[in-house]
Design a protein around this motif. Structure first.
Motif, PDB file in Angstrom:
ATOM      1  N   LEU A   1       0.832  -1.201   0.000  1.00 28.21           N
ATOM      2  CA  LEU A   1       0.000   0.000   0.000  1.00 28.21           C
ATOM      3  C   LEU A   1       0.869   1.254   0.000  1.00 28.21           C
ATOM      4  CD1 LEU A   1      -2.866  -1.068   2.434  1.00 28.21           C
ATOM      5  CD2 LEU A   1      -2.756  -1.262  -0.063  1.00 28.21           C
ATOM      6  N   SER A   2       0.235   2.401  -0.126  1.00 26.55           N
ATOM      7  CA  SER A   2       0.981   3.662  -0.235  1.00 26.55           C
ATOM      8  C   SER A   2       1.296   4.264   1.122  1.00 26.55           C
ATOM      9  CB  SER A   2       0.180   4.662  -1.079  1.00 26.55           C
ATOM     10  OG  SER A   2      -1.065   4.917  -0.469  1.00 26.55           O
ATOM     11  N   PHE A   3       1.156   3.471   2.180  1.00 31.41           N
ATOM     12  CA  PHE A   3       1.473   3.948   3.524  1.00 31.41           C
ATOM     13  C   PHE A   3       2.030   2.803   4.357  1.00 31.41           C
ATOM     14  CE2 PHE A   3      -3.056   2.885   3.369  1.00 31.41           C
ATOM     15  CZ  PHE A   3      -3.182   1.973   4.397  1.00 31.41           C
ATOM     16  N   GLU A   4       2.739   3.167   5.404  1.00 34.01           N
ATOM     17  CA  GLU A   4       3.277   2.188   6.347  1.00 34.01           C
ATOM     18  C   GLU A   4       2.184   1.792   7.326  1.00 34.01           C
ATOM     19  OE1 GLU A   4       7.195   3.126   7.873  1.00 34.01           O
ATOM     20  OE2 GLU A   4       7.454   4.556   6.219  1.00 34.01           O
ATOM     21  N   PRO A   5       2.371   0.709   8.082  1.00 31.57           N
ATOM     22  CA  PRO A   5       1.342   0.317   9.043  1.00 31.57           C
ATOM     23  C   PRO A   5       0.931   1.491   9.933  1.00 31.57           C
ATOM     24  CG  PRO A   5       3.015  -1.379   8.919  1.00 31.57           C
ATOM     25  CD  PRO A   5       3.524  -0.204   8.107  1.00 31.57           C
ATOM     26  N   ARG A   6      -0.359   1.598  10.143  1.00 32.87           N
ATOM     27  CA  ARG A   6      -0.927   2.703  10.919  1.00 32.87           C
ATOM     28  C   ARG A   6      -0.930   2.379  12.412  1.00 32.87           C
ATOM     29  NH1 ARG A   6      -0.801   6.666   7.143  1.00 32.87           N
ATOM     30  NH2 ARG A   6      -2.333   6.390   5.525  1.00 32.87           N
ATOM     31  N   THR A   7      -0.833   3.424  13.210  1.00 32.12           N
ATOM     32  CA  THR A   7      -0.919   3.293  14.665  1.00 32.12           C
ATOM     33  C   THR A   7      -2.400   3.292  15.062  1.00 32.12           C
ATOM     34  OG1 THR A   7      -0.960   5.674  15.055  1.00 32.12           O
ATOM     35  CG2 THR A   7       1.236   4.605  14.912  1.00 32.12           C
ATOM     36  N   PRO A   8      -2.700   2.890  16.293  1.00 38.75           N
ATOM     37  CA  PRO A   8      -4.093   2.979  16.748  1.00 38.75           C
ATOM     38  C   PRO A   8      -4.662   4.399  16.634  1.00 38.75           C
ATOM     39  CG  PRO A   8      -2.853   1.587  18.237  1.00 38.75           C
ATOM     40  CD  PRO A   8      -1.856   2.197  17.281  1.00 38.75           C
TER      41      PRO A   8
ATOM     42  N   ALA B   1       1.032  -1.156  -6.469  1.00 44.61           N
ATOM     43  CA  ALA B   1       2.493  -1.220  -6.431  1.00 44.61           C
ATOM     44  C   ALA B   1       2.966  -2.184  -7.518  1.00 44.61           C
ATOM     45  CB  ALA B   1       2.966  -1.698  -5.064  1.00 44.61           C
ATOM     46  N   PRO B   2       4.078  -1.889  -8.182  1.00 49.04           N
ATOM     47  CA  PRO B   2       4.563  -2.766  -9.244  1.00 49.04           C
ATOM     48  C   PRO B   2       4.790  -4.213  -8.809  1.00 49.04           C
ATOM     49  CG  PRO B   2       5.680  -0.662  -9.366  1.00 49.04           C
ATOM     50  CD  PRO B   2       4.877  -0.657  -8.091  1.00 49.04           C
ATOM     51  N   LEU B   3       5.175  -4.449  -7.554  1.00 53.48           N
ATOM     52  CA  LEU B   3       5.420  -5.814  -7.095  1.00 53.48           C
ATOM     53  C   LEU B   3       4.152  -6.542  -6.657  1.00 53.48           C
ATOM     54  CD1 LEU B   3       8.708  -5.277  -5.050  1.00 53.48           C
ATOM     55  CD2 LEU B   3       8.449  -6.148  -7.392  1.00 53.48           C
ATOM     56  N   ASN B   4       3.021  -5.869  -6.645  1.00 48.89           N
ATOM     57  CA  ASN B   4       1.780  -6.489  -6.175  1.00 48.89           C
ATOM     58  C   ASN B   4       1.051  -7.160  -7.344  1.00 48.89           C
ATOM     59  OD1 ASN B   4      -0.549  -7.266  -4.918  1.00 48.89           O
ATOM     60  ND2 ASN B   4      -0.917  -5.301  -3.921  1.00 48.89           N
ATOM     61  N   GLU B   5       1.549  -8.324  -7.717  1.00 48.43           N
ATOM     62  CA  GLU B   5       0.962  -9.070  -8.838  1.00 48.43           C
ATOM     63  C   GLU B   5      -0.439  -9.585  -8.518  1.00 48.43           C
ATOM     64  OE1 GLU B   5       1.990  -9.324 -11.939  1.00 48.43           O
ATOM     65  OE2 GLU B   5       3.717  -8.053 -11.462  1.00 48.43           O
ATOM     66  N   ALA B   6      -0.711  -9.879  -7.254  1.00 45.80           N
ATOM     67  CA  ALA B   6      -2.063 -10.324  -6.886  1.00 45.80           C
ATOM     68  C   ALA B   6      -3.073  -9.215  -7.173  1.00 45.80           C
ATOM     69  CB  ALA B   6      -2.112 -10.730  -5.412  1.00 45.80           C
ATOM     70  N   SER B   7      -2.705  -7.976  -6.891  1.00 48.17           N
ATOM     71  CA  SER B   7      -3.593  -6.859  -7.183  1.00 48.17           C
ATOM     72  C   SER B   7      -3.783  -6.698  -8.688  1.00 48.17           C
ATOM     73  CB  SER B   7      -3.041  -5.573  -6.575  1.00 48.17           C
ATOM     74  OG  SER B   7      -3.942  -4.514  -6.758  1.00 48.17           O
ATOM     75  N   ALA B   8      -2.734  -6.926  -9.464  1.00 49.41           N
ATOM     76  CA  ALA B   8      -2.860  -6.854 -10.928  1.00 49.41           C
ATOM     77  C   ALA B   8      -3.915  -7.847 -11.407  1.00 49.41           C
ATOM     78  CB  ALA B   8      -1.515  -7.134 -11.594  1.00 49.41           C
ATOM     79  N   ARG B   9      -3.839  -9.072 -10.937  1.00 49.06           N
ATOM     80  CA  ARG B   9      -4.819 -10.095 -11.335  1.00 49.06           C
ATOM     81  C   ARG B   9      -6.225  -9.704 -10.889  1.00 49.06           C
ATOM     82  NH1 ARG B   9      -0.416 -13.029  -9.614  1.00 49.06           N
ATOM     83  NH2 ARG B   9      -1.369 -13.526  -7.600  1.00 49.06           N
ATOM     84  N   THR B  10      -6.332  -9.171  -9.683  1.00 48.76           N
ATOM     85  CA  THR B  10      -7.631  -8.758  -9.144  1.00 48.76           C
ATOM     86  C   THR B  10      -8.268  -7.677 -10.007  1.00 48.76           C
ATOM     87  OG1 THR B  10      -7.065  -9.349  -6.876  1.00 48.76           O
ATOM     88  CG2 THR B  10      -8.719  -7.623  -7.156  1.00 48.76           C
TER      89      THR B  10
ATOM     90  N   ASP C   1       6.975   3.603  -7.865  1.00 48.03           N
ATOM     91  CA  ASP C   1       6.073   3.785  -8.997  1.00 48.03           C
ATOM     92  C   ASP C   1       4.706   3.192  -8.665  1.00 48.03           C
ATOM     93  OD1 ASP C   1       8.394   4.656 -10.250  1.00 48.03           O
ATOM     94  OD2 ASP C   1       8.437   3.039 -11.731  1.00 48.03           O
ATOM     95  N   SER C   2       3.722   3.536  -9.479  1.00 50.62           N
ATOM     96  CA  SER C   2       2.406   2.907  -9.413  1.00 50.62           C
ATOM     97  C   SER C   2       1.996   2.483 -10.812  1.00 50.62           C
ATOM     98  CB  SER C   2       1.353   3.874  -8.864  1.00 50.62           C
ATOM     99  OG  SER C   2       1.578   4.155  -7.508  1.00 50.62           O
ATOM    100  N   ILE C   3       1.320   1.354 -10.900  1.00 49.47           N
ATOM    101  CA  ILE C   3       0.744   0.878 -12.157  1.00 49.47           C
ATOM    102  C   ILE C   3      -0.747   1.190 -12.084  1.00 49.47           C
ATOM    103  CG2 ILE C   3       0.431  -1.094 -13.706  1.00 49.47           C
ATOM    104  CD1 ILE C   3       3.398  -0.390 -13.103  1.00 49.47           C
TER     105      ILE C   3
ATOM    106  N   PHE D   1       5.858   8.205  -1.986  1.00 56.56           N
ATOM    107  CA  PHE D   1       7.048   8.069  -1.144  1.00 56.56           C
ATOM    108  C   PHE D   1       6.631   7.271   0.078  1.00 56.56           C
ATOM    109  CE2 PHE D   1      10.226   9.467   1.972  1.00 56.56           C
ATOM    110  CZ  PHE D   1      11.383   9.301   1.223  1.00 56.56           C
ATOM    111  N   VAL D   2       7.117   6.039   0.179  1.00 54.82           N
ATOM    112  CA  VAL D   2       6.721   5.156   1.269  1.00 54.82           C
ATOM    113  C   VAL D   2       7.919   4.318   1.698  1.00 54.82           C
ATOM    114  CG1 VAL D   2       5.842   3.353  -0.284  1.00 54.82           C
ATOM    115  CG2 VAL D   2       4.928   3.523   2.033  1.00 54.82           C
ATOM    116  N   ARG D   3       8.035   4.109   2.991  1.00 57.26           N
ATOM    117  CA  ARG D   3       9.134   3.339   3.575  1.00 57.26           C
ATOM    118  C   ARG D   3      10.497   3.907   3.183  1.00 57.26           C
ATOM    119  NH1 ARG D   3       4.919   0.291   2.544  1.00 57.26           N
ATOM    120  NH2 ARG D   3       4.083  -1.025   4.185  1.00 57.26           N
TER     121      ARG D   3
END
Length: 180
Positions: free
Chosen positions: A37-44, A133-142, A166-168, A159-161
């Motif tokens: 995702l476009s963000f890091e894990p969120r706090t409570p 995200a370019p590495l998220n192939e499961a999302s591409a299929r979805t 990039d984004s597809i 800008f994350v982590r």
């Protein structure tokens, strides 16, 4: 505004409510669930802010943001979050995140189809788009299974982590939409 509620064969989308905070934290606070995702894990505290903002935006007129709980049909517990944010020119951006325990069951595709139904059938949109995200192939299929078309790459989009990523992008137009 009347509450948003959409139902598919296995899932329902409904407005986020204050009781969803812990379940949303289980998704948005999970490093695996947010890995692409476009963000890091969120706090409570950050998740509480998201819930508060989502509850408030459901009352906006006109409504421009739909932050919705993804639930199993007949079970009100949140298993994910889906978002549709309208843009000028009868368009909207969508996104979603499911708890990792729900991955690999086709629920992402159903979530995207429900978001498209909201956009095209209820809001009268012309275009809906998503980014992954370019590495998220499961999302591409979805996104492809949901009927979207890959459009291209936005370089250094988020800008994350500590790095630019990039984004597809994908989209679907109203005349391409077929009801489930």
């Amino acid at each position: 505004m009347p509450p948003t509620h959409l139902a598919g064969p296995h899932l329902a989308l409904r407005d986020i409510d204050p009781g969803d905070t812990d379940a949303l934290l289980a998704v948005y606070g999970d490093p695996e669930a947010t890995r692409h995702l476009s963000f890091e894990p969120r706090t409570p505290e950050q998740v509480q802010t998201i819930v508060d903002r989502s509850v408030a935006s459901a009352e906006d007129t006109p409504r421009t943001e739909y932050c919705l709980a993804v639930t199993r049909l007949g079970d009100p517990r949140l298993i994910g979050c889906a978002r549709l944010a309208t843009e000028p020119q009868r368009a909207a951006a969508i996104g979603f995140a499911l708890h990792p325990a729900e991955w690999g069951r086709g629920l992402g595709t159903e979530t995207v189809r429900l978001l498209c139904a909201l956009g095209f059938e209820e809001l009268g949109l012309h275009r809906i788009w998503a980014a992954r995200a370019p590495l998220n192939e499961a999302s591409a299929r979805t996104l492809l299974r949901a009927g979207m078309t890959e459009e291209g790459r936005i370089r250094d989009h988020v800008f994350v982590r500590g790095v630019w990523r990039d984004s597809i992008t994908y989209s679907i137009l109203e005349h391409e939409w077929t009801k489930p």
